[in-house]
Design a protein around this motif. Structure first.
Motif, PDB file in Angstrom:
ATOM      1  N   ARG A  67      67.113  25.124  23.345  1.00 13.05           N
ATOM      2  CA  ARG A  67      67.755  25.882  22.269  1.00 13.05           C
ATOM      3  C   ARG A  67      67.870  27.343  22.688  1.00 13.05           C
ATOM      4  N   PRO A 116      68.452  31.535  22.041  1.00 10.57           N
ATOM      5  CA  PRO A 116      67.757  32.484  21.150  1.00 10.57           C
ATOM      6  C   PRO A 116      68.374  32.540  19.759  1.00 10.57           C
ATOM      7  N   SER A 117      69.685  32.308  19.658  1.00  8.62           N
ATOM      8  CA  SER A 117      70.304  32.355  18.327  1.00  8.62           C
ATOM      9  C   SER A 117      70.486  30.958  17.732  1.00  8.62           C
ATOM     10  N   GLY A 118      69.907  29.955  18.383  1.00  6.25           N
ATOM     11  CA  GLY A 118      69.886  28.622  17.777  1.00  6.25           C
ATOM     12  C   GLY A 118      70.897  27.629  18.329  1.00  6.25           C
ATOM     13  N   PRO A 165      70.222  35.259  26.316  1.00  6.11           N
ATOM     14  CA  PRO A 165      71.121  35.586  25.180  1.00  6.11           C
ATOM     15  C   PRO A 165      72.577  35.768  25.585  1.00  6.11           C
ATOM     16  N   GLU A 193      74.021  32.364  26.491  1.00 10.20           N
ATOM     17  CA  GLU A 193      74.191  31.574  25.261  1.00 10.20           C
ATOM     18  C   GLU A 193      75.501  31.972  24.573  1.00 10.20           C
ATOM     19  N   LYS A 194      75.773  33.274  24.587  1.00  9.86           N
ATOM     20  CA  LYS A 194      77.010  33.771  23.973  1.00  9.86           C
ATOM     21  C   LYS A 194      78.229  33.200  24.704  1.00  9.86           C
ATOM     22  N   ARG A 252      79.257  29.733  23.843  1.00  9.74           N
ATOM     23  CA  ARG A 252      79.995  29.579  22.573  1.00  9.74           C
ATOM     24  C   ARG A 252      81.472  29.905  22.772  1.00  9.74           C
TER      25      ARG A 252
END
Lengths: 195, 498
Positions: free
Chosen positions: B275, B277-279, B452, B455-456, B459
């Motif tokens: 997972r 950091p922002s889920g 982070p 992860e961005k 998306r």
């Protein structure tokens, strides 16, 4: 007068000792708080355990201390516990969670079996890299520190599983993988004591 | 011996403690044989309770569920459902057929598309009295067209089927429906599926988005006694072959190269994977990327692609390679996102299987294929002789380690070209999902979901599109490599032949 006070104190202490509830709730004696921890007096021994290199994709060896014991099972449990306690961040990063729960450990003909509680793995966010280092930081540490270790089996809740976290095969007997360690440990490596 | 026979007979007597089937709140006692472990129940009683027609035969029992036939064969201990066979435990006592309760439940759950439940403490079977209509979709390539079956869980009025532009729409008179897509796979004929319920006229609709090469759709006649609607979709399809025939003929008829690819979106269901950091959940990113990659590869017209999972559900790792083996795939790609305790770790890496503890974890990138082959062979000889606990099935991948390395290298090189993706190299590791694959197989860690900024990126639609194009280019390179090597081998053989 002094003897009267002493006698009164003795009577008071005798009457307290007959009341188990009072003893249970009594604060610990001041003298005991100031005395050194009994455990610290137990003989300690060095082991070499493995952590993730702070920058590179390798395991790094770190010397740590555990209590001396003749019982290999107790030694193995201490090694697992040590892996979950982070050393100084410059030395390495702990891969095993601080909530690692071992249900049972046994050793048969040199093969070490460690049965973990499933709660150990529920909150870990890991990809292949972490899982690989996690598994082999343990296996390598056991090979390094337990005499006559010929293999390691990892179980969860008493059952053989495909993986711990979805990637690395733990279904069979695991053997040491020395090449994922950056350097063999040498004299002068910083010793990290567990307090 | 005699005691054992008597004991067996005693266990196979009819029990007073019958299993009860509950249909909604109505109870139907089922004649039961007590047996060590789970009880055996009368199939006839079970069918009577559910209102299914049955016919005793020499081989066993034939049950008709709507228009579908279930054949219980006592001698072979098998149940033939038409599209699959199940092995079940059954006993015939005084011409009454008894089947172990959990096996019977599995059989009927498969056919009626509802999950029957057995509660062992109360010895009861429960059929949810579901008012909703369940429609199971099944697809199959046959004789050059796509055959789509809509299987209805209960009798319904004739549904309305019509074309509207690029869509084939099925409208049923039911305000709510559930759609079972267990045996449904998006393909060239059907690119997408949408379900609309609670429409203003109390109907529900299934919209099938047809592929660009679809020419015609034709429905077979629907009778009110039936609960199946069959539609044939014809057009120009590259994959319009019977997969069973293709499996047997593949090696004999196919040209060298990569034809079939299985993509495995890592994790799924309860297994969220890593997972961010922002889920952000790894299982959802892998599924999204795998779907995109499948569409991209199929659009080239060169590859037939299957996903191990096309929805969010858990799948054992052995099943994932099993899917690839059954599909006779030429290449298996498992897609994952990485995570580690260092939050600044970033970049992509590609793994292939290591069977040897002495394998280098970080593969030397400049190793030539020839050297690699020598090293691998040497490792296998010494390792396999002594490693008694290594299962034979685990050796399946050993034949393909060299090719797996080639694929991994091509993928890693293409991912390296992507701006902002740091190469962490090609690596070997003992990964469960790669074992047992009888074709070249790699695991791709696209980026660190634990970072982070990565992860961005995960998306971001454009980043994912770049990753898909990079992997696709790598597969093309590997395809050409296989063809080139095959041509070279053929030429050598011709030269050697006098």
């Amino acid at each position: 007068m002094r003897w009267v006070v002493i006698l009164a104190l003795l009577i008071a202490s005798c009457s307290k000792s007959n009341d188990p509830e009072v003893i249970q709730n009594a604060p610990p004696p001041i003298v005991q708080a100031d005395s050194p921890d009994v455990d610290v007096l137990r003989p300690q021994t060095e082991v070499i355990t493995y952590y993730l290199h702070p920058e590179l994709d390798y395991l790094v060896p770190v010397k740590r201390t555990i209590f001396t014991t003749d019982d290999p099972i107790t030694r193995i449990k201490q090694i697992v516990e040590t892996l979950s306690i982070p050393p100084d961040p410059e030395q390495g990063l702990a891969l095993w969670p601080n909530l690692t729960v071992v249900r049972e450990v046994f050793m048969v003909d040199g093969e070490i079996v460690i049965d973990f509680d499933s709660s150990t793995f529920t909150r870990i966010s890991a990809g292949t890299t972490r899982e690989l280092f996690m598994v082999y930081s343990l296996v390598n540490a056991l090979y390094r520190n337990v005499d006559n270790c010929t293999g390691v089996r990892l179980l969860i809740e008493g059952q053989v599983q495909e993986t711990l976290l979805g990637q690395v095969d733990i279904e069979g007997v695991l053997h040491e993988r020395p090449k994922i360690v950056l350097n063999p440990i040498e004299e002068g490596v910083v010793v990290q004591e567990i307090q | 011996m005699l005691i054992a026979v008597i004991c067996t007979l005693l266990t196979l007597v009819e029990s007073d403690n019958d299993v009860v089937l509950y249909r909604g709140t109505t109870a139907y006692p089922l004649t039961t044989l007590d047996h060590p472990g789970l009880p055996f129940v009368s199939v006839s009683d079970f069918c009577r309770a559910l209102g299914y027609a049955q016919e005793r035969t020499d081989q066993g029992l034939r049950v008709t569920v709507f228009n579908r036939l279930i054949i219980f064969e006592t001698e072979s201990q098998r149940v033939d459902l038409g599209w699959k066979k199940l092995t079940v435990q059954m006993r015939s006592v005084d011409s009454v057929l008894f089947v172990r309760v959990d096996h019977l439940i599995q059989t009927f759950s498969e056919v009626i598309g509802k999950d029957l439940i057995y509660e062992p403490t109360s010895k009861s079977v429960h059929l949810p009295d579901d008012k909703r209509l369940n429609i199971a979709l099944r697809t199959r390539w046959t004789e050059g067209f796509m055959r789509v079956s809509f299987l209805f869980s209960k009798r319904i009025e004739a549904p309305n089927l019509y074309r509207s532009g690029q869509f084939l729409i099925l409208s049923v008179k039911a305000p709510t429906i559930t759609v079972d897509k267990t045996y449904f796979e998006l393909n060239e004929a059907i690119e997408d599926i949408s379900v609309f319920t609670n429409l203003p006229d109390s109907t529900s609709e299934i919209h099938l988005k047809l592929g660009p090469t679809v020419r015609n759709t034709q429905a077979e006649p629907f009778a009110s006694t039936q609960s199946e609607l069959v539609v044939k979709i014809s057009g120009t399809f590259t994959a319009a072959v019977d997969p069973v025939a293709a499996f047997h003929d593949a090696s004999a008829q196919e040209s060298p190269g990569i034809h079939r690819i299985v993509i495995d979106p890592g994790h799924g269901g309860k297994d969220l994977g890593a997972r961010g950091p922002s889920g952000l959940e790894e299982k959802m990113v892998t599924l999204d990327l795998a779907r995109k990659l499948k569409r991209h590869l199929e659009a080239t017209g060169k590859y037939e692609v299957m996903l191990t999972r096309n929805e969010d559900f858990a799948l054992p790792l052995k099943v994932r390679t099993g899917v690839a083996n059954n599909f006779n795939a030429d290449l298996f790609l498992s897609v994952h996102m990485n995570a580690i305790v260092r939050p600044d770790a970033w970049g992509s890496e590609t793994y292939y299987l290591s069977l040897d503890e002495q394998d280098d974890f970080a593969e030397n990138y400049t190793v030539t294929f020839e050297n690699q082959e020598d090293e691998d062979t040497a490792g296998e000889d010494s390792e396999f002789g002594s490693e008694l606990d290594l299962l034979l099935w685990d050796l399946a991948q050993s034949e393909h380690v060299d090719d797996s390395f080639r694929v991994a290298r091509y993928i890693q090189e293409e991912l390296n070209i992507l701006a902002g993706v740091r190469s962490r190299g090609v690596k070997q590791a003992p990964l469960k999902v790669l074992k047992g694959a009888v074709m070249p197989a790699v695991l791709i860690e696209v980026a660190f979901i634990s970072n982070p900024s990565e992860e961005k990126k995960l998306r971001d639609y454009e980043f994912k599109a770049k990753v898909v194009r990079a992997i696709s280019r790598a597969i093309d390179r590997y395809d050409r490599d296989v063809q080139r090597r095959s041509a070279s081998q053929t030429a050598e053989m011709q030269e050697e032949t006098p």
